[in-house]
Motif scaffolding. Structure first.
Motif: not given
Ligand code: PLP
Length: 374
Positions: A276, A354, A29-35, A225
């Motif tokens: 994670r 996912r 599951e793609a890592y959020p850029m803001a995090d 990522m």
């Protein structure tokens, strides 16, 4: 250069962004850029804030190469070459190493570019098949027996796409010793490294195993990522790495400047990033264990020893291609039939990276319990 279509990538081009549940994705599951930006240390944050969008160093940002080198025991920053994903690294390495008269052995079923690029270049490729009857284990004695005087390269992907195969440390040592003795290079495709079910099973990295060992790594899978498109080769064979760098001048020349800094941030915070990923794949693997235990009449399941994907087999009547087509139409859940690997055995790839996997399994349950098409 003429090269066969990459069947799996064509299948994803058709389906990946058109379905609700991608139950066959290989990445986490793609890592959020803001995090991710919140994980930046002061130096990396400054690099990000001050970033200018020019060309970058063709071998990769020096700090990124140092961070990558730190993933290995015996690798210096100059033993690392950064690419646009693992895929570019494979293309450059195979194009550099293999041509007419050369022989390579590659684990199979597998990621197509690992054998197709060499084949397109005129090399003779032996596919080392993994069999469900052997719990998809690597047979290192059979692999060693398939080496010839023309063998230049052995390619082992472990943890393996699509079976989740991971050799034991003893099997790995026997293989790497045999290759080292014969002066044959090893490409260890380690893009699912650090997702071993039992971390005690983690193998010695290819680049650490012996001087002609090559490690292939990427930000896409364990590090969640894929959108960065940052991968790398690490090897102590600097002459080979230099030849790859010269080839890369004809592909991307250098990496995307923002991606290099984001990859640096991700690797410097890799404990948090990996925790994670391991939580997601661990929870999902337990859900799959339950599912396959309940549905043993419909599926045969060899539990992966690592990675984020497995290769179950549909049992009973019907082809997995028809089953997958009906499932995606009825429930919007995508599987990847083994035929996309050129594999005839009624297997399919299932991905467990996912977060919506429990909902996708509920849809699969509903499909299995629903009216059968007449
Ligand atoms: C075994 C293996 N190697 C290499 C790659 C290529 O990785 P990337 O798409 O990040 O370049 C993949 C992608 O699925 C893979 O499964």
């Amino acid at each position: 250069m003429r090269i066969a279509d990459f069947a799996l990538e064509r299948y994803f081009a058709r389906w990946e962004f058109a379905v609700e549940y991608l139950l066959c994705a290989s990445d986490v599951e793609a890592y959020p850029m803001a995090d991710l930006l919140r994980l930046a240390d002061p130096e990396a944050r400054r690099l990000w804030d001050d970033l200018r969008l020019g060309y970058t160093e063709s071998t990769g940002h020096p700090l990124l190469r140092a961070e990558i080198a730190g993933l290995y025991e015996r690798v210096e920053p100059d033993d690392v070459l950064v690419f646009a994903g693992a895929e570019e690294a494979i293309f450059c390495l195979m194009s550099t190493m293999l041509g007419p008269g050369d022989h390579a052995v590659v684990t199979w079923p597998g990621y197509q570019s690992l054998y197709e690029v060499g084949r397109a270049g005129g090399a003779d490729i032996t596919l080392h098949e993994l069999h469900e009857a052997d719990r998809c284990a690597l047979d290192e004695e059979r692999l060693i027996a398939s080496l010839t005087p023309a063998t230049k390269l052995v390619v082992v992907n472990a943890p393996h796409n699509p079976t989740g195969m991971l050799p034991t440390r003893a099997e790995w040592a026997r293989l790497t010793d045999a290759l080292s003795d014969r002066g044959i290079h090893l490409l260890a495709d380690e893009v699912y490294r650090e997702l071993e079910v039992d971390e005690n099973d983690r193998l010695v990295a290819g680049a650490d195993a012996y001087p002609r060992g090559i490690s292939l790594g990427v930000m896409s899978k364990s590090y969640a990522m894929a959108g960065l498109r940052i991968g790398w080769l690490a090897t102590r064979d600097r002459e080979l790495l230099d030849r790859c760098a010269r080839f890369k001048d004809y592909t991307t020349i250098c990496s995307a400047a923002p991606s290099e800094i984001l990859a640096l941030i991700g690797l410097r915070a890799r404990d948090r990033v990996l925790a994670r990923s391991l939580r997601i794949v661990g929870d999902n693997l337990s859900a799959l264990d339950d599912f396959f235990a309940r549905r043993a009449d419909r599926f045969a399941w060899v539990r992966p020893r690592g990675g984020s994907i497995g290769f179950p087999r549909l049992v009973g009547v019907g082809s997995v291609d028809d089953f997958s087509a009906a499932l995606v139409n009825a429930q919007g859940v995508l599987l990847l039939p083994g035929s996309q690997f050129g594999h005839p055995g009624n297997h399919f790839r299932i991905g467990f990276g996912r977060e919506n996997l429990p909902r996708a399994l509920a849809r699969l349950d509903a499909f299995l319990d629903g009216p059968r098409p007449s």
